[in-house]
Design a protein around this motif. Structure first.
Motif, PDB file in Angstrom:
ATOM      1  N   ALA A 172       1.042  -1.163  -0.008  1.00  0.00           N
ATOM      2  CA  ALA A 172      -0.030  -0.063  -0.024  1.00  0.00           C
ATOM      3  C   ALA A 172       0.896   1.278  -0.032  1.00  0.00           C
ATOM      4  CB  ALA A 172      -0.939   0.072   1.118  1.00  0.00           C
ATOM      5  N   HIS A 173       0.212   2.249  -0.256  1.00  0.00           N
ATOM      6  CA  HIS A 173       0.962   3.620  -0.393  1.00  0.00           C
ATOM      7  C   HIS A 173      -0.022   4.767  -0.296  1.00  0.00           C
ATOM      8  CE1 HIS A 173       4.309   6.292  -2.096  1.00  0.00           C
ATOM      9  NE2 HIS A 173       3.509   7.081  -1.842  1.00  0.00           N
ATOM     10  N   PHE A 174       0.118   5.421   0.832  1.00  0.00           N
ATOM     11  CA  PHE A 174      -0.869   6.225   1.031  1.00  0.00           C
ATOM     12  C   PHE A 174      -0.318   7.660   0.872  1.00  0.00           C
ATOM     13  CE2 PHE A 174      -2.141   3.032   3.730  1.00  0.00           C
ATOM     14  CZ  PHE A 174      -3.594   2.699   2.960  1.00  0.00           C
ATOM     15  N   ARG A 175      -0.710   8.771  -0.077  1.00  0.00           N
ATOM     16  CA  ARG A 175       0.107  10.036  -0.460  1.00  0.00           C
ATOM     17  C   ARG A 175      -0.508  11.135   0.750  1.00  0.00           C
ATOM     18  NH1 ARG A 175       2.645   8.882  -4.500  1.00  0.00           N
ATOM     19  NH2 ARG A 175       2.140   7.387  -5.884  1.00  0.00           N
ATOM     20  N   GLU A 176       0.362  11.906   1.175  1.00  0.00           N
ATOM     21  CA  GLU A 176       0.476  12.925   1.874  1.00  0.00           C
ATOM     22  C   GLU A 176      -0.526  12.728   3.111  1.00  0.00           C
ATOM     23  OE1 GLU A 176      -0.764  16.291  -0.657  1.00  0.00           O
ATOM     24  OE2 GLU A 176       1.270  15.992  -1.787  1.00  0.00           O
ATOM     25  N   VAL A 177      -0.334  11.745   4.028  1.00  0.00           N
ATOM     26  CA  VAL A 177      -1.322  11.564   5.191  1.00  0.00           C
ATOM     27  C   VAL A 177      -0.401  11.975   6.344  1.00  0.00           C
ATOM     28  CG1 VAL A 177      -2.305   9.542   3.902  1.00  0.00           C
ATOM     29  CG2 VAL A 177      -0.346   9.377   5.343  1.00  0.00           C
ATOM     30  N   GLY A 178       0.658  12.462   6.281  1.00  0.00           N
ATOM     31  CA  GLY A 178       1.230  13.160   7.393  1.00  0.00           C
ATOM     32  C   GLY A 178       1.824  14.415   7.085  1.00  0.00           C
ATOM     33  N   TYR A 179       1.921  15.511   8.306  1.00  0.00           N
ATOM     34  CA  TYR A 179       2.330  16.743   7.910  1.00  0.00           C
ATOM     35  C   TYR A 179       3.378  16.909   9.118  1.00  0.00           C
ATOM     36  CZ  TYR A 179       2.616  21.516   6.828  1.00  0.00           C
ATOM     37  OH  TYR A 179       3.215  22.694   6.406  1.00  0.00           O
ATOM     38  N   LYS A 180       4.764  17.094   8.950  1.00  0.00           N
ATOM     39  CA  LYS A 180       5.795  17.494   9.906  1.00  0.00           C
ATOM     40  C   LYS A 180       6.766  18.207   9.125  1.00  0.00           C
ATOM     41  CE  LYS A 180       8.299  14.970  13.430  1.00  0.00           C
ATOM     42  NZ  LYS A 180       8.764  13.733  13.911  1.00  0.00           N
ATOM     43  N   PHE A 181       7.391  19.046   9.961  1.00  0.00           N
ATOM     44  CA  PHE A 181       8.345  19.825   9.346  1.00  0.00           C
ATOM     45  C   PHE A 181       8.110  20.691   8.221  1.00  0.00           C
ATOM     46  CE2 PHE A 181      11.390  16.720  11.357  1.00  0.00           C
ATOM     47  CZ  PHE A 181      11.293  17.147  12.753  1.00  0.00           C
ATOM     48  N   GLY A 182       6.737  21.139   7.992  1.00  0.00           N
ATOM     49  CA  GLY A 182       6.401  22.092   7.062  1.00  0.00           C
ATOM     50  C   GLY A 182       6.121  21.253   5.542  1.00  0.00           C
ATOM     51  N   GLN A 183       6.073  19.950   5.593  1.00  0.00           N
ATOM     52  CA  GLN A 183       5.981  19.117   4.372  1.00  0.00           C
ATOM     53  C   GLN A 183       5.137  17.944   4.537  1.00  0.00           C
ATOM     54  OE1 GLN A 183       9.607  17.400   3.420  1.00  0.00           O
ATOM     55  NE2 GLN A 183       9.897  16.451   5.181  1.00  0.00           N
ATOM     56  N   TRP A 184       4.251  17.664   3.457  1.00  0.00           N
ATOM     57  CA  TRP A 184       3.362  16.496   3.455  1.00  0.00           C
ATOM     58  C   TRP A 184       4.162  15.393   3.163  1.00  0.00           C
ATOM     59  CZ3 TRP A 184      -1.005  16.909   5.303  1.00  0.00           C
ATOM     60  CH2 TRP A 184      -1.866  18.137   5.300  1.00  0.00           C
ATOM     61  N   ILE A 185       3.954  14.161   3.946  1.00  0.00           N
ATOM     62  CA  ILE A 185       4.798  12.994   3.971  1.00  0.00           C
ATOM     63  C   ILE A 185       3.726  11.682   3.617  1.00  0.00           C
ATOM     64  CG2 ILE A 185       6.044  11.408   5.463  1.00  0.00           C
ATOM     65  CD1 ILE A 185       6.351  14.056   7.087  1.00  0.00           C
ATOM     66  N   ASP A 186       4.349  11.168   2.536  1.00  0.00           N
ATOM     67  CA  ASP A 186       3.661   9.720   1.967  1.00  0.00           C
ATOM     68  C   ASP A 186       4.091   8.770   3.299  1.00  0.00           C
ATOM     69  OD1 ASP A 186       3.046  11.182   0.012  1.00  0.00           O
ATOM     70  OD2 ASP A 186       3.903   9.821  -1.372  1.00  0.00           O
ATOM     71  N   VAL A 187       2.991   7.605   3.192  1.00  0.00           N
ATOM     72  CA  VAL A 187       3.310   6.453   4.148  1.00  0.00           C
ATOM     73  C   VAL A 187       3.108   5.185   3.372  1.00  0.00           C
ATOM     74  CG1 VAL A 187       2.591   5.024   6.086  1.00  0.00           C
ATOM     75  CG2 VAL A 187       2.629   7.556   6.213  1.00  0.00           C
ATOM     76  N   GLY A 188       4.039   4.292   3.223  1.00  0.00           N
ATOM     77  CA  GLY A 188       3.928   2.913   2.439  1.00  0.00           C
ATOM     78  C   GLY A 188       3.633   1.806   3.470  1.00  0.00           C
ATOM     79  N   TYR A 189       2.949   0.828   3.111  1.00  0.00           N
ATOM     80  CA  TYR A 189       3.096  -0.253   3.919  1.00  0.00           C
ATOM     81  C   TYR A 189       3.647  -1.531   3.213  1.00  0.00           C
ATOM     82  CZ  TYR A 189       0.592   1.957   7.720  1.00  0.00           C
ATOM     83  OH  TYR A 189       0.043   2.772   8.754  1.00  0.00           O
ATOM     84  N   TRP A 190       4.355  -2.283   4.089  1.00  0.00           N
ATOM     85  CA  TRP A 190       5.042  -3.483   3.609  1.00  0.00           C
ATOM     86  C   TRP A 190       4.554  -4.553   4.396  1.00  0.00           C
ATOM     87  CZ3 TRP A 190       6.725   1.055   2.032  1.00  0.00           C
ATOM     88  CH2 TRP A 190       7.580   0.974   0.750  1.00  0.00           C
ATOM     89  N   GLN A 191       4.548  -5.938   3.703  1.00  0.00           N
ATOM     90  CA  GLN A 191       3.845  -6.800   4.750  1.00  0.00           C
ATOM     91  C   GLN A 191       4.627  -8.356   4.108  1.00  0.00           C
ATOM     92  OE1 GLN A 191      -0.261  -7.469   3.928  1.00  0.00           O
ATOM     93  NE2 GLN A 191       0.265  -9.689   3.285  1.00  0.00           N
ATOM     94  N   LYS A 192       4.599  -9.053   5.337  1.00  0.00           N
ATOM     95  CA  LYS A 192       5.382 -10.470   5.176  1.00  0.00           C
ATOM     96  C   LYS A 192       4.371 -11.445   5.736  1.00  0.00           C
ATOM     97  CE  LYS A 192       9.306 -13.196   6.317  1.00  0.00           C
ATOM     98  NZ  LYS A 192      10.180 -13.296   5.386  1.00  0.00           N
ATOM     99  N   VAL A 193       4.059 -12.560   5.010  1.00  0.00           N
ATOM    100  CA  VAL A 193       3.264 -13.435   5.487  1.00  0.00           C
ATOM    101  C   VAL A 193       4.307 -14.571   6.018  1.00  0.00           C
ATOM    102  CG1 VAL A 193       1.786 -15.355   5.044  1.00  0.00           C
ATOM    103  CG2 VAL A 193       1.525 -13.221   3.811  1.00  0.00           C
ATOM    104  N   LEU A 194       4.202 -14.925   7.428  1.00  0.00           N
ATOM    105  CA  LEU A 194       5.214 -15.800   8.185  1.00  0.00           C
ATOM    106  C   LEU A 194       5.106 -17.018   7.786  1.00  0.00           C
ATOM    107  CD1 LEU A 194       5.404 -13.393  11.293  1.00  0.00           C
ATOM    108  CD2 LEU A 194       6.783 -13.280   9.273  1.00  0.00           C
TER     109      LEU A 194
END
Length: 194
Positions: A172-194
């Motif tokens: 997954a990749h979520f665009r501009e979901v965080g805001y810190k230090f005057g900038q929008w930040i994306d968040v990606g999710y990685w997963q591993k099936v164990l």
């Protein structure tokens, strides 16, 4: 005596590899420690490491340093869920930590966790993060956890490489979901099936 460039690169590469291997061999990975009174002995080092990322990076979305009391509560919450919290120790100094927390609160999510790894900035790029992550994943397998999920503030090439070395894939990749230090930040999710 001068070496030809190709030979020099091989010699330097082997020397660097030897130094890295020696550095990671002296790392001890263990569960977070506590006293008889239930007070965590590693809380100060863990808070120090984490607060560096809070204050100086967008890796953590927190904006204020975490107190020792708050960090102790977080450690206790993870441990009360029977999930692992590990530290990496080198020469009796905590240089990193990794833990797994519940992914979501609903019962059906009980076999999935969110993982985190943080290293003292002076110990980054020594494969200690990889050792910590693999040890964490081993302990999750022992607890019959099925899926490990890692969230990464992007861009963060080092964390992406760490997750992918450990066998995670981007889901997954979520665009501009965080805001810190005057900038929008994306968040990606990685997963591993164990």
């Amino acid at each position: 005596m001068a070496f030809p460039p190709a030979t020099r690169e091989r010699v330097v590469g082997r020397c660097v590899e030897k130094i890295v291997n020696e550095a990671t061999q002296s790392v001890r990975i263990r569960p977070v420690e506590e006293t008889n009174a239930g007070v965590d002995l590693d809380t100060g080092a863990i808070a120090r490491i984490y607060n560096h990322y809070v204050l100086h990076t967008a890796i953590s979305f927190e904006e204020e340093p975490v107190s020792l009391e708050m960090m102790a509560q977080r450690i206790a919450e993870v441990r009360s869920s029977s999930l692992p919290w590990l530290v990496a120790e080198q020469q009796e100094q905590v240089v990193g930590y990794a833990y797994a927390g519940k992914w979501k609160g609903r019962c059906a999510y009980r076999h999935s966790v969110e993982t985190s790894v943080y290293l003292d900035p002076a110990f980054v790029a020594r494969r200690i993060g990889t050792q910590l992550y693999l040890a964490l994943l081993d302990r999750l397998l022992e607890r019959s956890i099925h899926v490990a999920i890692g969230g990464i503030a992007l861009p963060n090439e080092a964390s992406v490489a760490l997750h992918e070395r450990a066998g995670f894939v981007k889901v997954a990749h979520f665009r501009e979901v965080g805001y810190k230090f005057g900038q929008w930040i994306d968040v990606g999710y990685w997963q591993k099936v164990l």
